[in-house]
Design a protein around this motif. Structure first.
Motif, PDB file in Angstrom:
ATOM      1  N   ASN A 161     -13.166  -7.061  15.619  1.00 18.57           N
ATOM      2  CA  ASN A 161     -14.200  -6.439  14.793  1.00 18.57           C
ATOM      3  C   ASN A 161     -14.029  -6.798  13.329  1.00 18.57           C
ATOM      4  O   ASN A 161     -14.936  -7.325  12.677  1.00 18.57           O
ATOM      5  N   VAL A 162     -12.858  -6.477  12.797  1.00 22.76           N
ATOM      6  CA  VAL A 162     -12.593  -6.695  11.374  1.00 22.76           C
ATOM      7  C   VAL A 162     -12.652  -8.176  11.035  1.00 22.76           C
ATOM      8  O   VAL A 162     -13.281  -8.588  10.055  1.00 22.76           O
ATOM      9  N   ALA A 163     -11.993  -8.999  11.846  1.00 23.24           N
ATOM     10  CA  ALA A 163     -11.936 -10.435  11.573  1.00 23.24           C
ATOM     11  C   ALA A 163     -13.325 -11.064  11.594  1.00 23.24           C
ATOM     12  O   ALA A 163     -13.667 -11.869  10.717  1.00 23.24           O
ATOM     13  N   LEU A 164     -14.159 -10.709  12.575  1.00 21.34           N
ATOM     14  CA  LEU A 164     -15.485 -11.315  12.680  1.00 21.34           C
ATOM     15  C   LEU A 164     -16.400 -10.855  11.548  1.00 21.34           C
ATOM     16  O   LEU A 164     -17.188 -11.654  11.012  1.00 21.34           O
ATOM     17  N   ILE A 173     -11.495  -6.817   3.250  1.00 28.03           N
ATOM     18  CA  ILE A 173     -10.953  -6.182   4.444  1.00 28.03           C
ATOM     19  C   ILE A 173     -11.208  -4.673   4.486  1.00 28.03           C
ATOM     20  O   ILE A 173     -11.490  -4.114   5.543  1.00 28.03           O
ATOM     21  N   LYS A 174     -11.165  -3.992   3.340  1.00 26.03           N
ATOM     22  CA  LYS A 174     -11.381  -2.544   3.373  1.00 26.03           C
ATOM     23  C   LYS A 174     -12.832  -2.203   3.718  1.00 26.03           C
ATOM     24  O   LYS A 174     -13.105  -1.225   4.401  1.00 26.03           O
ATOM     25  N   GLU A 175     -13.767  -3.038   3.252  1.00 21.05           N
ATOM     26  CA  GLU A 175     -15.168  -2.836   3.637  1.00 21.05           C
ATOM     27  C   GLU A 175     -15.357  -3.137   5.123  1.00 21.05           C
ATOM     28  O   GLU A 175     -16.049  -2.410   5.847  1.00 21.05           O
ATOM     29  N   ALA A 176     -14.734  -4.216   5.574  1.00 25.40           N
ATOM     30  CA  ALA A 176     -14.858  -4.607   6.978  1.00 25.40           C
ATOM     31  C   ALA A 176     -14.318  -3.522   7.902  1.00 25.40           C
ATOM     32  O   ALA A 176     -14.886  -3.269   8.973  1.00 25.40           O
ATOM     33  N   PHE A 230      -4.625   3.554   0.770  1.00 23.45           N
ATOM     34  CA  PHE A 230      -3.956   2.253   0.812  1.00 23.45           C
ATOM     35  C   PHE A 230      -4.785   1.163   0.116  1.00 23.45           C
ATOM     36  O   PHE A 230      -6.004   1.078   0.309  1.00 23.45           O
ATOM     37  N   PRO A 231      -4.137   0.272  -0.639  1.00 21.91           N
ATOM     38  CA  PRO A 231      -4.829  -0.879  -1.237  1.00 21.91           C
ATOM     39  C   PRO A 231      -5.117  -1.934  -0.173  1.00 21.91           C
ATOM     40  O   PRO A 231      -4.520  -1.914   0.912  1.00 21.91           O
ATOM     41  N   PRO A 232      -6.028  -2.874  -0.464  1.00 25.15           N
ATOM     42  CA  PRO A 232      -6.401  -3.907   0.517  1.00 25.15           C
ATOM     43  C   PRO A 232      -5.219  -4.690   1.087  1.00 25.15           C
ATOM     44  O   PRO A 232      -5.188  -4.976   2.285  1.00 25.15           O
ATOM     45  N   GLN A 233      -4.247  -5.044   0.244  1.00 25.79           N
ATOM     46  CA  GLN A 233      -3.116  -5.824   0.728  1.00 25.79           C
ATOM     47  C   GLN A 233      -2.306  -5.052   1.760  1.00 25.79           C
ATOM     48  O   GLN A 233      -1.835  -5.604   2.762  1.00 25.79           O
ATOM     49  N   LYS A 234      -2.167  -3.753   1.538  1.00 24.22           N
ATOM     50  CA  LYS A 234      -1.441  -2.906   2.494  1.00 24.22           C
ATOM     51  C   LYS A 234      -2.190  -2.829   3.825  1.00 24.22           C
ATOM     52  O   LYS A 234      -1.586  -2.867   4.902  1.00 24.22           O
ATOM     53  N   VAL A 235      -3.527  -2.731   3.751  1.00 23.67           N
ATOM     54  CA  VAL A 235      -4.343  -2.686   4.964  1.00 23.67           C
ATOM     55  C   VAL A 235      -4.191  -3.986   5.753  1.00 23.67           C
ATOM     56  O   VAL A 235      -4.059  -3.971   6.984  1.00 23.67           O
TER      57      VAL A 235
END
Length: 259
Positions: A161-164, A173-176, A230-235
């Motif tokens: 889901n997230v990757a696509l 990534i946080k929006e995804a 969490f920040p994007p890098q942590k996610v």
């Protein structure tokens, strides 16, 4: 005893699933298969209920906290997810009829899941080129694919889901993860409605939902809270670690079946 074990697994899995956007089912499904207390059919159902509940709670929590979404993306991807979820459940029921041996069904699910895990890990690890599609057709096609896989594999959403979403629409990534959770809600809703209108719920031990649903709510609330912190890098790091863990669990389950 099994109910308590399921409760703990779902709380942890859905917390991680809400943060990473995977939905929890990608952990719940292989761990329940490893425990081996229920059939493939029952495990897929419990996983769907847990992930559906988590996605509803997590989405509501994020909206209340003021998180903004592009509703054009959500509406069309979610419509595709509903249609894909229905199709995925129809195919899953057909596979159940075609193969009397549950080991074969599990191997099919494991094989497809492993492929999606490898794609998602490589994509986030090596920062592949993104596209920036904005047409309704692409939103619908994306949702259809995600809903189909989520329902067929019984994992709710999973890393694909997230990757696509990142790959097709250049989403951070946080929006995804937010859009992924919304998509999961609609794909699992369609799966549960399809079950209700076709085979019904009588073949499942519904008493187990007394453990599944509260655990899913708790995991969804904790995960939504952590997602905002969490920040994007942590996610991204959490996302990749979970992929590796789930990959090994699935490979172990597959080898155990073959051996």
């Amino acid at each position: 005893m099994i109910g308590i074990i399921y409760f703990v697994v779902i709380v942890l899995a859905n917390t991680i699933g809400a943060v990473s956007g995977m939905g929890g089912g990608v952990l719940i499904k292989p761990i329940f298969d490893f425990i081996g207390a229920d059939s493939v059919m029952a495990v897929s159902f419990y996983s769907a209920v847990a992930v559906f509940t988590m996605s509803a709670v997590s989405t509501a929590r994020q909206l209340i906290s003021g998180r903004k979404f592009n509703w054009k993306i959500i509406s069309w991807v979610s419509l595709g997810a509903v249609l894909g979820g229905i199709l995925g459940n129809v195919i899953f029921e057909a596979i159940l009829r075609w193969f009397s041996n549950e080991d074969i069904i599990q191997l099919i699910q494991i094989g497809v899941t492993v492929i999606t895990l490898i794609f998602a890990f490589l994509y986030t690890k090596y920062d592949w080129k993104n596209f920036r599609f904005t047409s309704v057709t692409w939103y619908l096609a994306c949702g259809l694919s995600l809903g189909f896989l989520a329902s067929l594999l019984g994992i709710g959403g999973g890393p694909i889901n997230v990757a696509l979403l990142m790959f097709l629409f250049s989403l951070p990534i946080k929006e995804a993860t937010g859009y992924s959770i919304c998509t999961i809600f609609f794909s699992q809703l369609s799966k549960l409605i399809t079950i209700a209108l076709s085979t019904g719920f009588a073949r499942y031990n519904l008493e187990m939902l007394l453990y599944v649903i509260p655990a899913a709510v708790i995991g969804g609330l904790i995960g939504a809270r952590l997602s905002n912190i969490f920040p994007p890098q942590k996610v991204t790091t959490i996302f990749q670690i979970v992929i590796i863990i789930v990959l090994f669990i699935n490979l172990y389950n597959g080898i155990k079946i073959i051996m």
